[in-house]
Scaffold this active site. Sequence first.
Site, short mmCIF file in Angstrom:
data_model
loop_
_atom_site.label_atom_id
_atom_site.label_comp_id
_atom_site.label_asym_id
_atom_site.label_seq_id
_atom_site.Cartn_x
_atom_site.Cartn_y
_atom_site.Cartn_z
N THR A 73 0.85 -1.20 0.00
CA THR A 73 0.00 0.00 0.00
C THR A 73 0.89 1.25 0.00
O THR A 73 0.67 2.18 -0.79
CB THR A 73 -0.94 -0.02 1.23
OG1 THR A 73 -1.81 -1.14 1.11
CG2 THR A 73 -1.75 1.26 1.34
N SER A 172 4.60 -7.36 -2.15
CA SER A 172 4.27 -7.43 -0.71
C SER A 172 4.72 -8.79 -0.18
O SER A 172 4.46 -9.82 -0.80
CB SER A 172 2.76 -7.28 -0.54
OG SER A 172 2.42 -7.35 0.81
N CYS A 296 -9.80 -6.26 1.89
CA CYS A 296 -9.97 -4.86 2.30
C CYS A 296 -11.39 -4.39 2.13
O CYS A 296 -11.79 -3.42 2.75
CB CYS A 296 -9.10 -3.93 1.49
SG CYS A 296 -7.63 -4.62 0.97
N1 PLP Z 1 -2.20 -4.82 -4.25
C1 PLP Z 1 -2.89 -5.98 -4.35
C2 PLP Z 1 -3.21 -6.53 -5.71
C3 PLP Z 1 -3.28 -6.65 -3.20
O1 PLP Z 1 -3.96 -7.81 -3.31
C4 PLP Z 1 -2.98 -6.09 -1.94
C5 PLP Z 1 -3.45 -6.73 -0.69
O2 PLP Z 1 -4.51 -7.33 -0.66
C6 PLP Z 1 -2.24 -4.90 -1.90
C7 PLP Z 1 -1.88 -4.28 -3.08
C8 PLP Z 1 -1.85 -4.25 -0.59
O3 PLP Z 1 -0.79 -4.97 -0.02
P1 PLP Z 1 -0.29 -4.66 1.48
O4 PLP Z 1 -1.15 -5.49 2.37
O5 PLP Z 1 1.14 -5.11 1.50
O6 PLP Z 1 -0.44 -3.22 1.71
#
Ligand code: PLP
Length: 350
Positions: A73, A172, A296
């Site tokens: 994020t 991530s 989320c």
């Molecule tokens: N991008 C995608 C495609 C994701 O699936 C996620 C998490 O669900 C994220 C970004 C965000 O990742 P993080 O949890 O490391 O912030």
Amino acid sequence: MRPEHYFDYAASTPLDPRVFEAMRPWLTERFGNASSSHSWGRRAREVVEDARELVAELAGAEPEEIAFTSCATEANNWIIKAAEKVWFSPYEHACVRESAMAVGGQPLEVDGCTLLPPPEPGLVCVMTVCNETGAVIDVPDLPAGSKLHRDAVQSIGKLPLGTGGGDTATFSAHKMYGPQGVGAVYAVDGDFPSPLLHGGGQEPGGRSGTLNVAGIVGIGEACRIAAEEMEGDQEKAVACREALMEILCGAEGVGINDHTMNSPFILSVTVMGIQAGTLVVDLDLQGYAVSGGSACSSESSAPSKVLLALGLASNQATATIRVSFGRFSSVDASADLGRAILATAARLRG
Ligand code: PLP
């Protein structure tokens, strides 16, 4: 709770025990700030740089093209908020979509499920694999002067897509058996944008904040294992997905939202007439972890913007769950989940 009944790998994977062992010394007897010049600090810096090499190797990049962040994020916010003109696909994760909208970004148009080129150059954000359905997303032709940004969170370590051909890409750790709270940014030729987090400038591009040494060791080890085991992990996911599909295909009122190219790690299932949230809770009571769309957005009962953009009607989108597989899934448990979904659907429909 039985670990093989966990089908939410796209939300977060379990920490691989080998990753935990690599991190353990950095959570206990080894410590220090990786920016300190004494030997404690230098030792921490050494393992951070080893991890950078492992991430770069898996991504098909050079170590100086990788910067560590606190999560994907943050990584996406960093890249997007530094850009002047932003375009984003309608399939993006909220952290890309909302970052883009915060700086006046605009969604790309689609024709069916094909992304159309943006009318003007800019930073064009197209994820590699959709976290809600597993669809592998094709990049449209880009006008000269554009830069391509790829959120590769759902493909790194799982599919051999590396940086997805982007000028920038984000990863991530906790989607690939590493710890939560660690991410990474790739920028071609180490051309990072101006920092989002100002301060000591510890990381390339001036990204600031004391480094999470244990977490960074964890993402490095996760990448090392992924490079060795990606093929086996894929075979396992294919077998689990097929076992589940075999039970669900042809069942009345059940639809599989498959795409021309789909990640084997994710299966999107529509169970008509039943709200996804209701099905998720009922399956949870039976010991199965699945999700309604992305983790989320699971608190929201509004239809997923992503599923609507992928062509589902509103009543289909609200009846869609995401099943995601991984390294510790089993074929038998996947078939059991299929039977549980059908039995639950029959009971809830009365
Ligand atoms: N991008 C995608 C495609 C994701 O699936 C996620 C998490 O669900 C994220 C970004 C965000 O990742 P993080 O949890 O490391 O912030």
